[in-house]
Design an enzyme around this catalytic site. Structure first.
Site, PDB file in Angstrom:
ATOM      1  N   HIS A  17      25.586  43.138  44.963  1.00  0.00           N
ATOM      2  CA  HIS A  17      27.139  43.263  44.610  1.00  0.00           C
ATOM      3  C   HIS A  17      27.857  42.195  45.650  1.00  0.00           C
ATOM      4  O   HIS A  17      28.082  42.325  46.680  1.00  0.00           O
ATOM      5  CB  HIS A  17      27.614  44.639  45.406  1.00  0.00           C
ATOM      6  N   HIS A  19      31.023  39.049  45.005  1.00  0.00           N
ATOM      7  CA  HIS A  19      31.897  38.556  44.057  1.00  0.00           C
ATOM      8  C   HIS A  19      31.908  36.769  44.347  1.00  0.00           C
ATOM      9  O   HIS A  19      32.082  36.417  45.530  1.00  0.00           O
ATOM     10  CB  HIS A  19      33.253  39.034  44.609  1.00  0.00           C
ATOM     11  N   ASP A  21      34.199  34.957  43.229  1.00  0.00           N
ATOM     12  CA  ASP A  21      35.438  34.380  43.962  1.00  0.00           C
ATOM     13  C   ASP A  21      35.727  34.887  45.407  1.00  0.00           C
ATOM     14  O   ASP A  21      36.956  34.603  45.769  1.00  0.00           O
ATOM     15  CB  ASP A  21      36.725  35.030  42.972  1.00  0.00           C
ATOM     16  N   GLY A 179      38.810  45.595  40.571  1.00  0.00           N
ATOM     17  CA  GLY A 179      40.186  45.569  40.641  1.00  0.00           C
ATOM     18  C   GLY A 179      40.734  47.191  41.342  1.00  0.00           C
ATOM     19  O   GLY A 179      40.002  47.833  41.794  1.00  0.00           O
ATOM     20  N   GLU A 209      35.331  53.670  46.169  1.00  0.00           N
ATOM     21  CA  GLU A 209      35.839  52.818  47.221  1.00  0.00           C
ATOM     22  C   GLU A 209      37.149  53.015  47.423  1.00  0.00           C
ATOM     23  O   GLU A 209      37.390  53.201  49.073  1.00  0.00           O
ATOM     24  CB  GLU A 209      35.588  51.406  46.546  1.00  0.00           C
TER      25      GLU A 209
END
Length: 353
Positions: A17, A19, A21, A179, A209
């Site tokens: 996990h 990201h 970006d 998101g 989360e």
């Protein structure tokens, strides 16, 4: 227990996990921003690094996500996506990671005229360059991409899921939705998940989360997720009986018994208020109960972290040792969206360390 940082760096690790970006080098952001005329909150790399971390200590996932406006802005051209992907792999390799999955949302990288397919191919090429550069330095690493759909779009489509299937044998390991979580349940993308299942493709879902146990239940029981991104709220289905022993609820027991991996990210979970503090994170409790817990960095830039640091924080907070960190790495290797023979080699590298 405080573990030697060099030992943790040397330990072969797997990051599921992370990201793309959220893992840019500040110097790269400054340089690309200067080329394209994008205004940054700070132009000194060290000051920019501090701005990201400080901005993300908001206690809100929504506010946390706003910082990605700056990184996504400098990831619109093919050459920039290649550079970011290459450096992402090089940074993982320098931290002792031997397998990683870089998740990102192609639909957010089309402002300069790229199609989503061209964006995926640019990241593919950058990952390959990074793996080649790491190999030249004597470090074998495999990094593949997870293509992500943004869950808060007004009308979900199957476009990104179709992209995951199209490139499944060309650097794409699987699919994700990410998101804003609250108010956007995973079953909104049920058509995508059904398409992926019919194609025998893998996917993970951010859940538990910024929303409650119901979000994880939807991801598992309605959408049949292979893994859960974060999954902190699963601890709400574990209670303490009058005699002091812990009782695992039916749903949590299903997640545990099926060994559905929980992609936990300690630092970012504190930053977004998924947990009040590291001391209150359920990661060690769930691990002791037999859940397939994995430790991940989530967003290296936003959290000022890497995988070795995350393992060190967890070990120190919960008095864990190197064998526990090795178990987290093996859990991640077993849960990777990778061929069985590769997963077997990963486990062998970890256990022989």
């Amino acid at each position: 227990m405080s573990l030697d940082p060099e030992l943790l760096r040397a330990l072969p690790k797997v990051c599921l996990h992370d990201h793309l970006d959220g893992g840019l080098r500040p110097t790269t952001i400054v340089e690309i921003a200067g080329e394209i005329g994008h205004e940054l909150p700070a132009t000194d790399p060290d000051a920019l690094r501090t701005w990201f971390v400080d901005s993300c200590n908001s206690g809100s996932l929504v506010d946390y996500l706003v910082t990605f406006d700056q990184t996504i802005a400098v990831m619109q051209r093919a050459q920039d996506l290649r550079r970011v992907a290459r450096e992402f792999v090089e940074d993982l390799a320098a931290d002792g990671v031997i397998y990683g999955e870089a998740r990102w949302a192609p639909e957010q990288h089309t402002r300069a005229g790229l199609t989503v397919a061209q964006a995926v191919e640019a990241v593919r090429d950058g990952l390959a360059e990074g793996m080649s550069a790491a190999a030249e330095r004597g470090h074998e690493i495999v990094v593949r991409q997870l293509v992500t759909a943004m869950r808060h779009v007004p009308e979900p489509t199957t476009e990104i899921a179709e992209l995951a299937v199209r490139y499944r044998n060309d650097s794409v390991a699987g699919f994700d939705i990410a998101g804003a979580e609250k108010g956007f349940p995973p079953e909104r993308f049920l058509a995508s998940f059904q398409l992926l299942r019919q194609a025998s493709a893998f996917y993970t879902i951010h859940a538990g989360e910024a929303d409650d146990l119901r979000s994880i239940w939807g991801a598992v029981c309605l959408c049949d997720a292979n893994r859960i991104g974060h999954g902190v709220a699963i601890a709400d289905d574990v209670t303490v009986a009058d005699d002091g022993h812990e009782v695992v609820g039916d749903f949590a027991a299903y997640v545990r018994d099926q060994q559905i991996a929980l992609e936990m990210c300690p630092s970012s979970n504190v930053q977004t208020a998924a947990v009040p503090s590291l001391a209150e994170h359920p990661i060690a409790r769930l691990d002791a109960l037999g859940f397939r817990v994995t430790v991940n960095s989530d967003n290296q830039l936003m959290s000022g972290t890497n995988l070795s640091r995350e393992l060190g924080l967890v070990a120190e907070q919960f008095d864990l040792g190197v064998e526990d960190c090795r178990r987290f790495a093996v859990n991640a290797a077993k849960s990777a969206f990778a061929p069985w023979d590769l997963k077997r080699r990963l486990v062998e590298r970890i256990t022989s360390f």
